[in-house]
Design a protein around this motif. Sequence first.
Motif, PDB file in Angstrom:
ATOM      1  N   PRO A 142       1.180  -8.025  -2.932  1.00  0.00           N
ATOM      2  CA  PRO A 142       1.790  -6.826  -2.345  1.00  0.00           C
ATOM      3  C   PRO A 142       1.784  -5.682  -3.354  1.00  0.00           C
ATOM      4  N   LEU A 143       1.437  -4.493  -2.896  1.00  0.00           N
ATOM      5  CA  LEU A 143       1.177  -3.374  -3.811  1.00  0.00           C
ATOM      6  C   LEU A 143       2.344  -2.402  -3.884  1.00  0.00           C
ATOM      7  N   PRO A 144       2.444  -1.659  -4.995  1.00  0.00           N
ATOM      8  CA  PRO A 144       3.523  -0.677  -5.146  1.00  0.00           C
ATOM      9  C   PRO A 144       3.400   0.428  -4.096  1.00  0.00           C
ATOM     10  N   PRO A 145       4.488   1.207  -3.918  1.00  0.00           N
ATOM     11  CA  PRO A 145       4.422   2.325  -2.977  1.00  0.00           C
ATOM     12  C   PRO A 145       3.368   3.336  -3.394  1.00  0.00           C
ATOM     13  N   ILE A 146       2.748   3.963  -2.404  1.00  0.00           N
ATOM     14  CA  ILE A 146       1.705   4.959  -2.660  1.00  0.00           C
ATOM     15  C   ILE A 146       2.293   6.338  -2.345  1.00  0.00           C
ATOM     16  N   PRO A 147       2.190   7.301  -3.279  1.00  0.00           N
ATOM     17  CA  PRO A 147       2.762   8.627  -3.018  1.00  0.00           C
ATOM     18  C   PRO A 147       2.173   9.259  -1.749  1.00  0.00           C
TER      19      PRO A 147
ATOM     20  N   THR B 264      -9.889  -4.647  -1.496  1.00  0.00           N
ATOM     21  CA  THR B 264     -10.131  -3.467  -0.656  1.00  0.00           C
ATOM     22  C   THR B 264      -9.258  -3.504   0.596  1.00  0.00           C
ATOM     23  N   GLY B 265      -9.220  -4.673   1.238  1.00  0.00           N
ATOM     24  CA  GLY B 265      -8.373  -4.796   2.433  1.00  0.00           C
ATOM     25  C   GLY B 265      -6.913  -4.548   2.107  1.00  0.00           C
ATOM     26  N   ASN B 266      -6.492  -5.036   0.960  1.00  0.00           N
ATOM     27  CA  ASN B 266      -5.090  -4.906   0.553  1.00  0.00           C
ATOM     28  C   ASN B 266      -4.723  -3.445   0.276  1.00  0.00           C
ATOM     29  N   VAL B 267      -5.634  -2.700  -0.335  1.00  0.00           N
ATOM     30  CA  VAL B 267      -5.371  -1.270  -0.590  1.00  0.00           C
ATOM     31  C   VAL B 267      -5.257  -0.535   0.753  1.00  0.00           C
ATOM     32  N   LEU B 268      -6.158  -0.860   1.697  1.00  0.00           N
ATOM     33  CA  LEU B 268      -6.099  -0.202   3.016  1.00  0.00           C
ATOM     34  C   LEU B 268      -4.807  -0.576   3.737  1.00  0.00           C
ATOM     35  N   ASP B 269      -4.380  -1.846   3.611  1.00  0.00           N
ATOM     36  CA  ASP B 269      -3.097  -2.257   4.214  1.00  0.00           C
ATOM     37  C   ASP B 269      -1.946  -1.455   3.627  1.00  0.00           C
ATOM     38  N   ALA B 270      -1.960  -1.264   2.297  1.00  0.00           N
ATOM     39  CA  ALA B 270      -0.852  -0.550   1.638  1.00  0.00           C
ATOM     40  C   ALA B 270      -0.824   0.917   2.081  1.00  0.00           C
TER      41      ALA B 270
ATOM     42  N   GLU C 289      -1.807   2.014   5.002  1.00  0.00           N
ATOM     43  CA  GLU C 289      -1.255   1.997   6.369  1.00  0.00           C
ATOM     44  C   GLU C 289       0.255   1.767   6.338  1.00  0.00           C
ATOM     45  N   ARG C 290       0.663   0.815   5.512  1.00  0.00           N
ATOM     46  CA  ARG C 290       2.092   0.495   5.395  1.00  0.00           C
ATOM     47  C   ARG C 290       2.901   1.742   5.062  1.00  0.00           C
ATOM     48  N   ASP C 291       2.367   2.575   4.139  1.00  0.00           N
ATOM     49  CA  ASP C 291       3.112   3.745   3.667  1.00  0.00           C
ATOM     50  C   ASP C 291       2.784   5.003   4.474  1.00  0.00           C
ATOM     51  N   GLY C 292       1.929   4.871   5.486  1.00  0.00           N
ATOM     52  CA  GLY C 292       1.593   6.027   6.321  1.00  0.00           C
ATOM     53  C   GLY C 292       0.859   7.115   5.550  1.00  0.00           C
ATOM     54  N   VAL C 293       0.038   6.715   4.563  1.00  0.00           N
ATOM     55  CA  VAL C 293      -0.687   7.696   3.748  1.00  0.00           C
ATOM     56  C   VAL C 293      -2.139   7.738   4.230  1.00  0.00           C
ATOM     57  N   ARG C 294      -2.632   8.964   4.499  1.00  0.00           N
ATOM     58  CA  ARG C 294      -4.035   9.103   4.917  1.00  0.00           C
ATOM     59  C   ARG C 294      -4.779   9.990   3.934  1.00  0.00           C
ATOM     60  N   PRO C 295      -5.373   9.392   2.886  1.00  0.00           N
ATOM     61  CA  PRO C 295      -6.086  10.202   1.896  1.00  0.00           C
ATOM     62  C   PRO C 295      -7.303  10.878   2.534  1.00  0.00           C
ATOM     63  N   ARG C 296      -7.707  11.962   1.930  1.00  0.00           N
ATOM     64  CA  ARG C 296      -8.907  12.677   2.397  1.00  0.00           C
ATOM     65  C   ARG C 296     -10.145  11.831   2.168  1.00  0.00           C
TER      66      ARG C 296
ATOM     67  N   ARG D 104     -20.961  -6.538  -0.487  1.00  0.00           N
ATOM     68  CA  ARG D 104     -21.354  -5.887   0.770  1.00  0.00           C
ATOM     69  C   ARG D 104     -20.237  -6.010   1.808  1.00  0.00           C
ATOM     70  N   GLU D 105     -19.621  -7.197   1.849  1.00  0.00           N
ATOM     71  CA  GLU D 105     -18.528  -7.399   2.814  1.00  0.00           C
ATOM     72  C   GLU D 105     -17.373  -6.427   2.523  1.00  0.00           C
ATOM     73  N   ALA D 106     -17.085  -6.213   1.243  1.00  0.00           N
ATOM     74  CA  ALA D 106     -16.013  -5.275   0.884  1.00  0.00           C
ATOM     75  C   ALA D 106     -16.377  -3.852   1.328  1.00  0.00           C
ATOM     76  N   GLU D 107     -17.644  -3.469   1.147  1.00  0.00           N
ATOM     77  CA  GLU D 107     -18.094  -2.151   1.626  1.00  0.00           C
ATOM     78  C   GLU D 107     -17.811  -2.026   3.119  1.00  0.00           C
ATOM     79  N   GLN D 108     -18.167  -3.100   3.848  1.00  0.00           N
ATOM     80  CA  GLN D 108     -18.035  -3.048   5.314  1.00  0.00           C
ATOM     81  C   GLN D 108     -16.573  -2.990   5.737  1.00  0.00           C
ATOM     82  N   VAL D 109     -15.700  -3.677   4.972  1.00  0.00           N
ATOM     83  CA  VAL D 109     -14.262  -3.601   5.267  1.00  0.00           C
ATOM     84  C   VAL D 109     -13.827  -2.136   5.209  1.00  0.00           C
ATOM     85  N   LEU D 110     -14.234  -1.445   4.145  1.00  0.00           N
ATOM     86  CA  LEU D 110     -13.833  -0.036   3.998  1.00  0.00           C
ATOM     87  C   LEU D 110     -14.430   0.825   5.120  1.00  0.00           C
TER      88      LEU D 110
END
Length: 281
Positions: A50-55, A83-89, A91-98, A134-140
């Motif tokens: 589980p990852l720290p909060p994202i600003p 990669t999946g875990n960063v994307l989950d974090a 989403e969890r924090d409602g952050v949508r980077p550019r 390659r699988e990680a690329e596709q996850v992103l």
Amino acid sequence: MTVLIAGCGDLGTEVGLRLAARGERVIGWRRSPERIPEGIEGRAADLTQPLPPIPQDTDVVVIATAAGDRSEAAYRSAYVDATGNVLDALERDGVRPRRILFVSSTAVYGDFDGGWVTEESPAESAAPTARLVREAEQVLLRRSDRGTVLRLSGIYGPGRTRLIDQVKGGTAVLPAEAQWTNRIHRDDAAAAIVHLTMELDDPAPVYVGSDEQPVDLGEVLQFLAAELGLPEPPSGETSSTRGGARRMDSSLLRSTGFSFAYPTYREGYRAVLAGKGVRHP
Ligand SMILES: NC(=O)c1ccc[n+]([C@@H]2O[C@H](COP(=O)([O-])OP(=O)(O)OC[C@H]3O[C@@H](n4cnc5c(N)ncnc54)[C@H](OP(=O)(O)O)[C@@H]3O)[C@@H](O)[C@H]2O)c1
């Protein structure tokens, strides 16, 4: 605006320092954050946990982890799961980077019999570790419409002196048959990441990051021996190119306005031999 570097090692730190110098707030995640230098806010984070909060104002995320060893388990955890875990974090924090950039590898391409390879070439290496990258690329790219993948060839630079050490140590061997190699200086890799994330409004999903001159390994070894004032290494049988013979074409990256500080191995290795720059721990 905040930039988050997930897996802040040598390359990630170089990216972070360049962005900090431009006035960005940079947060670096890794398991040993005490190694992260001043200028980047180091945070303890294990990308498989589980990852720290994202600003909320996080504008750019760069994922630049590396596997601890060459096992499939290490690759799955460092690339696919991270990669999946960063994307989950996010989403969890409602952050949508550019922009979310995943640092990938040209290892995703298999053998092209020495032919040219671009972003359009099939990324279908049969090597299990390459397939996991390659699988990680596709996850992103599946989960985010703001994802960009940068496939880097062999990184060399400060402290990454494998070929130099072989020439100095007398263990270098000129391959009896031509052996294509592709590389990029660490600083050009970092500059390309800054360029793709900060300068482009609408980057492509995938870029090849490799300098302008694929080159026969023997030629590089001969060049290094000459620069070092050492005798030319002997020729002999060597193991073939790991993962396949190919020549990487980075013209798409260059077409976006990026220019290499080290367009070929000559400028790059001269800088390394002159002691320019440091490897970040
Ligand atoms: N080397 C090459 O020739 C080459 C070629 C093509 C592509 N690449 C890619 O370039 C990228 C960066 O390479 P690099 O040289 O900068 O590698 P590096 O210096 O080893 O940095 C990788 C970082 O990832 C962190 N990390 C690993 N597992 C982690 C985890 N579970 N949680 C959090 N952080 C983790 C490590 O820090 P901690 O151990 O402190 O966590 C380390 O700081 C990698 O994506 C690699 O695949 C490399």
